[in-house]
Design an enzyme around this catalytic site. Structure first.
Site, PDB file in Angstrom:
ATOM      1  N   CYS A   7       0.851  -1.195   0.000  1.00  0.00           N
ATOM      2  CA  CYS A   7       0.000   0.000   0.000  1.00  0.00           C
ATOM      3  C   CYS A   7       0.884   1.242   0.000  1.00  0.00           C
ATOM      4  CB  CYS A   7      -1.000  -0.023   1.160  1.00  0.00           C
ATOM      5  SG  CYS A   7      -0.292   0.069   2.807  1.00  0.00           S
ATOM      6  N   ASN A  10       2.203   1.646   4.347  1.00  0.00           N
ATOM      7  CA  ASN A  10       2.451   0.379   5.048  1.00  0.00           C
ATOM      8  C   ASN A  10       2.175   0.490   6.556  1.00  0.00           C
ATOM      9  OD1 ASN A  10       5.221  -1.885   5.762  1.00  0.00           O
ATOM     10  ND2 ASN A  10       3.144  -2.410   5.188  1.00  0.00           N
ATOM     11  N   CYS A  12      -1.512   1.045   7.357  1.00  0.00           N
ATOM     12  CA  CYS A  12      -2.968   0.830   7.471  1.00  0.00           C
ATOM     13  C   CYS A  12      -3.413  -0.417   6.703  1.00  0.00           C
ATOM     14  CB  CYS A  12      -3.739   2.049   6.967  1.00  0.00           C
ATOM     15  SG  CYS A  12      -3.269   3.610   7.749  1.00  0.00           S
ATOM     16  N   ARG A  13      -3.590  -0.264   5.376  1.00  0.00           N
ATOM     17  CA  ARG A  13      -4.210  -1.338   4.596  1.00  0.00           C
ATOM     18  C   ARG A  13      -3.367  -2.608   4.489  1.00  0.00           C
ATOM     19  NH1 ARG A  13      -5.342   2.534  -0.368  1.00  0.00           N
ATOM     20  NH2 ARG A  13      -3.442   3.408   0.558  1.00  0.00           N
ATOM     21  N   SER A  14      -2.114  -2.465   4.053  1.00  0.00           N
ATOM     22  CA  SER A  14      -1.339  -3.694   3.808  1.00  0.00           C
ATOM     23  C   SER A  14      -0.973  -4.455   5.090  1.00  0.00           C
ATOM     24  CB  SER A  14      -0.123  -3.436   2.911  1.00  0.00           C
ATOM     25  OG  SER A  14       0.809  -2.568   3.505  1.00  0.00           O
ATOM     26  N   ASP A 123      -8.217   4.400   0.748  1.00  0.00           N
ATOM     27  CA  ASP A 123      -7.205   4.814   1.724  1.00  0.00           C
ATOM     28  C   ASP A 123      -7.903   5.396   2.957  1.00  0.00           C
ATOM     29  OD1 ASP A 123      -5.183   5.953   3.149  1.00  0.00           O
ATOM     30  OD2 ASP A 123      -4.374   7.136   1.485  1.00  0.00           O
TER      31      ASP A 123
HETATM   32  P1  4NP Z   1      -1.816   2.967   3.932  1.00  0.00           P
HETATM   33  O1  4NP Z   1      -2.381   4.394   4.420  1.00  0.00           O
HETATM   34  O2  4NP Z   1      -1.240   3.177   2.584  1.00  0.00           O
HETATM   35  O3  4NP Z   1      -3.045   2.114   3.918  1.00  0.00           O
HETATM   36  O4  4NP Z   1      -0.807   2.552   4.971  1.00  0.00           O
HETATM   37  C1  4NP Z   1      -1.609   5.542   4.395  1.00  0.00           C
HETATM   38  C2  4NP Z   1      -0.767   5.817   5.453  1.00  0.00           C
HETATM   39  C3  4NP Z   1      -0.016   6.972   5.459  1.00  0.00           C
HETATM   40  C4  4NP Z   1      -0.122   7.845   4.400  1.00  0.00           C
HETATM   41  C5  4NP Z   1      -0.965   7.578   3.317  1.00  0.00           C
HETATM   42  C6  4NP Z   1      -1.717   6.396   3.328  1.00  0.00           C
HETATM   43  N1  4NP Z   1       0.614   9.044   4.404  1.00  0.00           N
HETATM   44  O5  4NP Z   1       0.487   9.833   3.445  1.00  0.00           O
HETATM   45  O6  4NP Z   1       1.382   9.276   5.355  1.00  0.00           O
END
Ligand code: 4NP
Length: 159
Positions: A7, A10, A12-14, A123
């Protein structure tokens, strides 16, 4: 057999997908390995987001041991299947892929349920806890299907 979830951050989702699939595979007693990574270094080395941790904990899954890491080109060699959450990750991996073998490993995670539709997992980072619950509920059946297919094809063998 090794599976990688990718993702953005790294956190939240993954890591949720990793935790859910690992839990399902361990209950099935398979030796398939699971990992996750991202593309942005803002949270490199950090544990998953508190909201992801709490939603997972609520469902009996502990993902606190994961530390955010970046995708590297070596991941194409180390993993057999690479599941992305949305078009941005897919595009990045298609640009990084060195050959057809690399490209063939990559797919949208929700294509396991809706082949060829390229539906994104939204997201949740800028959203509230309910968005994380929604993401969990999207990932859970996808991981169930992945576990089922892996178990059918690779049960008991690390190949
Ligand atoms: P993820 O979510 O891709 O599901 O881990 C996000 C976590 C942090 C950010 C964007 C998406 N960020 O921009 O910091």
């Amino acid at each position: 057999m090794k599976v990688l979830f990718v993702c953005t951050g790294n956190i939240c989702r993954s890591p949720l997908a990793e935790g859910i699939l690992r839990d399902k595979l361990s209950k099935r007693g398979t030796d398939i390995q699971v990992d996750s990574c991202g593309f942005e270094s803002f949270h490199k080395g950090d544990p998953p987001d508190q909201r992801a941790l709490s939603i997972a904990r609520k469902r009996g899954i502990d993902i606190s041991g994961h530390a955010s890491r970046l995708f590297t080109i070596r991941d194409f060699d180390a993993f057999d299947r690479i599941y992305v959450m949305d078009a941005s990750h897919y595009g990045k991996l298609m640009r990084l892929a060195r050959n057809e073998t690399d490209r063939r490993k990559v797919d949208y995670i929700l294509n396991i349920l809706h082949p060829g539709k390229n539906i994104p997992v939204p997201d949740p980072w800028y959203e509230d806890l309910a968005a994380f619950e929604k993401v969990y509920n999207i990932l859970e059946p996808a991981c169930e299907k992945i576990a089922l297919e892996l178990d059918k094809n690779f049960s008991g063998h690390d190949r």
